[in-house]
Scaffold this active site. Structure first.
Site, PDB file in Angstrom:
ATOM      1  N   GLU A  75     -40.763  42.892  13.777  1.00 11.93           N
ATOM      2  CA  GLU A  75     -39.539  43.231  13.039  1.00 11.93           C
ATOM      3  C   GLU A  75     -39.732  43.065  11.519  1.00 11.93           C
ATOM      4  O   GLU A  75     -38.774  42.984  10.752  1.00 11.93           O
ATOM      5  CB  GLU A  75     -38.362  42.428  13.600  1.00 11.93           C
ATOM      6  CG  GLU A  75     -38.049  42.961  15.018  1.00 11.93           C
ATOM      7  CD  GLU A  75     -36.930  42.270  15.781  1.00 11.93           C
ATOM      8  OE1 GLU A  75     -36.066  42.981  16.300  1.00 11.93           O
ATOM      9  OE2 GLU A  75     -36.919  41.031  15.887  1.00 11.93           O
ATOM     10  N   HIS A  94     -33.892  36.117  11.149  1.00 11.80           N
ATOM     11  CA  HIS A  94     -33.290  36.964  12.191  1.00 11.80           C
ATOM     12  C   HIS A  94     -33.253  36.159  13.485  1.00 11.80           C
ATOM     13  O   HIS A  94     -34.248  35.537  13.857  1.00 11.80           O
ATOM     14  CB  HIS A  94     -34.139  38.233  12.360  1.00 11.80           C
ATOM     15  CG  HIS A  94     -33.834  39.026  13.586  1.00 11.80           C
ATOM     16  ND1 HIS A  94     -32.567  39.479  13.891  1.00 11.80           N
ATOM     17  CD2 HIS A  94     -34.629  39.456  14.602  1.00 11.80           C
ATOM     18  CE1 HIS A  94     -32.604  40.153  15.032  1.00 11.80           C
ATOM     19  NE2 HIS A  94     -33.845  40.144  15.494  1.00 11.80           N
ATOM     20  N   HIS A  96     -31.574  35.972  17.723  1.00  8.96           N
ATOM     21  CA  HIS A  96     -30.859  36.592  18.832  1.00  8.96           C
ATOM     22  C   HIS A  96     -29.819  35.557  19.272  1.00  8.96           C
ATOM     23  O   HIS A  96     -30.011  34.848  20.253  1.00  8.96           O
ATOM     24  CB  HIS A  96     -31.811  36.928  19.988  1.00  8.96           C
ATOM     25  CG  HIS A  96     -32.797  38.016  19.669  1.00  8.96           C
ATOM     26  ND1 HIS A  96     -33.628  38.565  20.606  1.00  8.96           N
ATOM     27  CD2 HIS A  96     -33.053  38.672  18.504  1.00  8.96           C
ATOM     28  CE1 HIS A  96     -34.374  39.515  20.038  1.00  8.96           C
ATOM     29  NE2 HIS A  96     -34.037  39.588  18.758  1.00  8.96           N
ATOM     30  N   TYR A 121     -16.338  29.138   4.162  1.00 13.09           N
ATOM     31  CA  TYR A 121     -17.792  29.116   3.967  1.00 13.09           C
ATOM     32  C   TYR A 121     -18.469  30.383   4.460  1.00 13.09           C
ATOM     33  O   TYR A 121     -19.490  30.806   3.906  1.00 13.09           O
ATOM     34  CB  TYR A 121     -18.415  27.845   4.554  1.00 13.09           C
ATOM     35  CG  TYR A 121     -18.218  26.697   3.607  1.00 13.09           C
ATOM     36  CD1 TYR A 121     -19.156  26.447   2.602  1.00 13.09           C
ATOM     37  CD2 TYR A 121     -17.069  25.922   3.657  1.00 13.09           C
ATOM     38  CE1 TYR A 121     -18.953  25.438   1.692  1.00 13.09           C
ATOM     39  CE2 TYR A 121     -16.856  24.909   2.745  1.00 13.09           C
ATOM     40  CZ  TYR A 121     -17.797  24.663   1.758  1.00 13.09           C
ATOM     41  OH  TYR A 121     -17.591  23.680   0.841  1.00 13.09           O
ATOM     42  N   HIS A 161     -27.937  43.041  19.548  1.00 14.39           N
ATOM     43  CA  HIS A 161     -29.289  42.536  19.245  1.00 14.39           C
ATOM     44  C   HIS A 161     -29.218  41.187  18.520  1.00 14.39           C
ATOM     45  O   HIS A 161     -29.506  40.164  19.129  1.00 14.39           O
ATOM     46  CB  HIS A 161     -30.021  43.617  18.433  1.00 14.39           C
ATOM     47  CG  HIS A 161     -31.424  43.268  18.064  1.00 14.39           C
ATOM     48  ND1 HIS A 161     -32.297  44.187  17.543  1.00 14.39           N
ATOM     49  CD2 HIS A 161     -32.106  42.101  18.113  1.00 14.39           C
ATOM     50  CE1 HIS A 161     -33.468  43.615  17.310  1.00 14.39           C
ATOM     51  NE2 HIS A 161     -33.371  42.344  17.644  1.00 14.39           N
TER      52      HIS A 161
END
Ligand SMILES: [Zn+2]
Length: 216
Positions: A75, A94, A96, A121, A161
Site C-alpha cells: 500500500e 493505515h 484496518h 479532538y 477497508h
C-alpha cells in the site's frame, strides 16, 4: 543512539501498541515516517504490527530508492500520495480498524465529511475526513484518489477497508488515527439515538480557535 534508530524503535513501539489494543489485526496495517535525511522508513509487507523489527523496516533514500530492509507494504502508493501532496507530512499510518470500517458501510454517511461532529479532538486532529470508494487491495488508484485531494485532507477513509492518516510526525499520525477510530466507535454507539452533536457554530469556533485545516 542516532535519531534514525530512535525513530525505528518508536515506529515499532507505536505499531505494537496499536496491535495490542486491537486497532488492526493479523498482518494488516502499515506505517511510514520521514527520516532526518529526507528518506523514509516503511513497514514491510505481510508483517504483523505486533512483531515489526526495527532493523528490518524498509528504508528509502531521499530520492525514493529502496536502499535497505525488507520489501515495503504494497500500500506504498497511498503513503507516497500523502508525502507528495502535503509538504507537512512526517508520517502516515493505515489501519484496518473495526469501527471505522463499520461506519464506512452505513448508508447515511456524508462522503465529504465522514465523521459526525461529536467531540472536539476529532475535529482538531483530523479536520474533515474524506470517505473514498472501495478499491481492490493494492490498486494504485487509491494513491491517485488521495493525490486528487491536492493535499487538502490529512485523513481519508477507504470504504470497506480502513483509514489512512498523515501527521507532522509519527506520534501525531498515530494519535490522529486513534481519534478517527474512537469517533467512528462513538458514531456506531450513538446510531439510532437522537444524539446531540456539536452545533455548526461550535465546530466553526473549534476550527477558528485551533487553526484547523478544515477544507470547507
Ligand atoms: Zn489496507
Amino acid at each position: 543512539m542516532t535519531e534514525e534508530s530512535k525513530l525505528r524503535d518508536l515506529i515499532c513501539t507505536l505499531a505494537k501498541s496499536m496491535f495490542d489494543r486491537g486497532l488492526t489485526g493479523g498482518s494488516t496495517g502499515n506505517i511510514s515516517a520521514r527520516t532526518p535525511d529526507g528518506g523514509l522508513l516503511v513497514s514491510p509487507t505481510g508483517i504483523s504490527f505486533g512483531r515489526l523489527d526495527p532493523a528490518r523496516l524498509s528504508r528509502f533514500d531521499a530520492t525514493g530508492r529502496h536502499i535497505s530492509g525488507d520489501q515495503p507494504t504494497k500500500e506504498m502508493p497511498l503513503h507516497s500520495a500523502f508525502y507528495g501532496t502535503r509538504s507537512t507530512t512526517g508520517a502516515v499510518v493505515h489501519l484496518h480498524s473495526c469501527h471505522s470500517v463499520a461506519w464506512s458501510m452505513m448508508p447515511d454517511v456524508d462522503p465529504d465529511n465522514f465523521l459526525p461532529p461529536m467531540t472536539p479532538y476529532a475535529i482538531m486532529k483530523l479536520g474533515r475526513v474524506k470517505l473514498l470508494p472501495f478499491y481492490m487491495p493494492g490498486d494504485p488508484a487509491m494513491g491517485d484518489a488521495v493525490r486528487g485531494l491536492a493535499g487538502k485532507r490529512s485523513a481519508v477513509m477507504l470504504a470497506n477497508h480502513g483509514p489512512v492518516v498523515a501527521g507532522k510526525d509519527i506520534e501525531a499520525a498515530c494519535n490522529a488515527i486513534e481519534e478517527l477510530e474512537d469517533t467512528a466507535r462513538l458514531a456506531m454507539l450513538m446510531r439510532g439515538y437522537d444524539a446531540k452533536m456539536l452545533t455548526p457554530d461550535q465546530v466553526q469556533n473549534l476550527v477558528t480557535k485551533f487553526n484547523v485545516d478544515w477544507d470547507a
